[in-house]
Structure formats: C-alpha cells, structure tokens
Design an enzyme around this catalytic site. Structure first.
Site, PDB file in Angstrom:
ATOM      1  N   LYS A  13      33.818  47.239  33.296  1.00  0.00           N
ATOM      2  CA  LYS A  13      34.672  46.988  32.128  1.00  0.00           C
ATOM      3  C   LYS A  13      34.868  45.494  31.866  1.00  0.00           C
ATOM      4  CE  LYS A  13      39.118  47.666  34.560  1.00  0.00           C
ATOM      5  NZ  LYS A  13      38.545  47.802  35.911  1.00  0.00           N
ATOM      6  N   ARG A  88      48.275  50.102  34.016  1.00  0.00           N
ATOM      7  CA  ARG A  88      47.742  50.711  35.234  1.00  0.00           C
ATOM      8  C   ARG A  88      48.426  52.037  35.566  1.00  0.00           C
ATOM      9  NH1 ARG A  88      44.448  47.502  38.336  1.00  0.00           N
ATOM     10  NH2 ARG A  88      44.453  45.258  37.880  1.00  0.00           N
ATOM     11  N   ARG A 123      28.092  42.270  46.423  1.00  0.00           N
ATOM     12  CA  ARG A 123      28.300  40.999  45.737  1.00  0.00           C
ATOM     13  C   ARG A 123      28.407  39.846  46.728  1.00  0.00           C
ATOM     14  NH1 ARG A 123      32.542  42.657  40.998  1.00  0.00           N
ATOM     15  NH2 ARG A 123      33.999  42.660  42.751  1.00  0.00           N
ATOM     16  N   ARG A 156      33.783  38.005  49.038  1.00  0.00           N
ATOM     17  CA  ARG A 156      35.210  37.892  48.774  1.00  0.00           C
ATOM     18  C   ARG A 156      35.965  38.927  49.586  1.00  0.00           C
ATOM     19  NH1 ARG A 156      35.615  37.719  42.264  1.00  0.00           N
ATOM     20  NH2 ARG A 156      35.313  39.939  42.677  1.00  0.00           N
ATOM     21  N   ARG A 167      41.476  50.235  47.210  1.00  0.00           N
ATOM     22  CA  ARG A 167      41.608  50.041  45.764  1.00  0.00           C
ATOM     23  C   ARG A 167      41.232  51.309  45.003  1.00  0.00           C
ATOM     24  NH1 ARG A 167      38.189  44.815  44.431  1.00  0.00           N
ATOM     25  NH2 ARG A 167      38.937  45.251  42.311  1.00  0.00           N
TER      26      ARG A 167
END
Length: 217
Positions: A13, A88, A123, A156, A167
């Site tokens: 997104k 959220r 990543r 990260r 998450r």
C-alpha cells in the site's frame, strides 16, 4: 479524492500511495511519520507522544485523530488526501466519521501472511542513503553490500521475523474488522470500496487504481 489504504504490512500500500501522490498530487498522510515528526520537533503534541512512547504505551486515539484533523485542514489537502495506516481500529473509524471527515474511496490490498513474511524479512537497508534491497526480488550485486558504496546492509529491527509475526497478529485482531465495517459503509454512504490482489505486479495494480480514479474524475 479522499482515500483510505488498508492492508497488512508488506502488502504494497505504501508503494501505491507514492504512485497516487505523484500522479494526482494528493498528499500522503502517514500517522507513523506524523508521530515521529512531532517528537523530533519537540512540539506540544510531540512532548505528549514521547512521554507515552517512553512508558511503553500506545498513543491514544484522541491524540492521533487530533494530528490527522490538523493535517487534513492544511491547504495542500483541500483537493484530497491519502490516509496510509489510519484508521487502524473500528474506534478510530467511528471517530473520524463522527468528526465529519468524509471518505470517497477505501482501497484494500490483499496478501497472504506467508508472502508478507517473505517480502519483509528479505529486505535489506543501506542506512546512509535509504536504499532498499531485497535478497530475492531486488538483490544487491554483492550479497549484503550496497551497490554504490560497498557498505554493509542491515535488517531493520521491524523487519525481523519474530516482529513481523507480532505485527501480523495485531493486524488480524485489530485492523481486519475495518474491512467488514467499510463494506457496510458502502451501503450507507457514497464510499467506494475496492480490493486489489497484492500478488499482481506493482505496475498492474497501479494501472487498476488509475482506471478507477480516472473513471470517477
């Protein structure tokens, strides 16, 4: 055009938000970025936010919504805005409606948990430049080294697998009910709700969104 983007972390997104911003000039309102900016500026809100975060608590809905309200009343938002990562919760969705914040579109990005894990844990970041690589989809020329400087890339903290599971759990528990809520809202208001398959190419999804927005202008 006032647009809400919904989707799990890693659903794409944020990438599509950048496309929409560049194509239509609609500012992106990211609550995460706003909170960090307020803390860095040591503003009135920022002091409250820092105190909350330092004690390990979540920033209250009232404070987040106050920031969003202030932002959408700025001049560059008069023609529309993109809400990325907000609302959220159902509580936040009900509150922004009660405040008279009108929404035209809700775009939901659909993706499996397995693909989220693959996308995010792969990543790699070059800290100094912000360049982002992916060990499968966009690998550096030399494993774990930045292409331009040769400096070591890092993962990260938020991209570690154990953090991603947390998450995703929070997303399914708290944010996913928003999908049902906005489905119902399409029957009451003029909100248009669309779902996109995040396994499609970034270009294809961008073309699908462009077709929808151009058709309504």
């Amino acid at each position: 055009m006032r647009i809400i983007l919904l989707g799990a972390p890693g659903s794409g997104k944020g990438t599509q938000a950048q496309f929409i911003f560049k194509q239509y000039g609609i500012p992106i309102i990211s609550t995460g970025e706003m909170l960090r900016t307020e803390v860095q500026c040591n503003s009135k809100h920022g002091k409250k936010i820092k105190k909350i975060i330092d004690t390990g608590n979540l920033v209250t809905d009232d404070l987040v919504i106050a920031l969003v309200q202030e932002r959408i009343h700025q001049k560059d938002c008069h023609k529309g805005f993109l809400l990325d990562g907000f609302p959220r919760t159902l509580s936040q969705a009900h509150t922004i409606k009660s405040y008279g914040i009108k929404i035209d579109y809700v775009f939901k990005f659909c993706i499996s948990d397995e693909l989220v894990i693959q996308r995010i844990t792969g990543r790699r970041i070059h800290d100094k430049s912000g360049r982002i690589y992916h060990i499968k989809f966009n690998p550096p020329k030399i494993p774990n080294k930045d292409d331009l400087t040769g400096e070591t890339l890092r993962i990260r903290e938020d991209d570690r697998e154990e953090i991603i599971y947390k998450r995703l759990s929070a997303y399914h528990k708290i944010t996913k009910p928003l999908i049902s809520y906005y489905h119902q809202e399409t029957q009451k208001d003029k909100i248009k709700y669309y779902q996109f398959d995040s396994t499609k190419s970034v270009t294809q999804i961008h073309e699908d969104i462009t077709h929808i927005l151009d058709d309504k202008m």
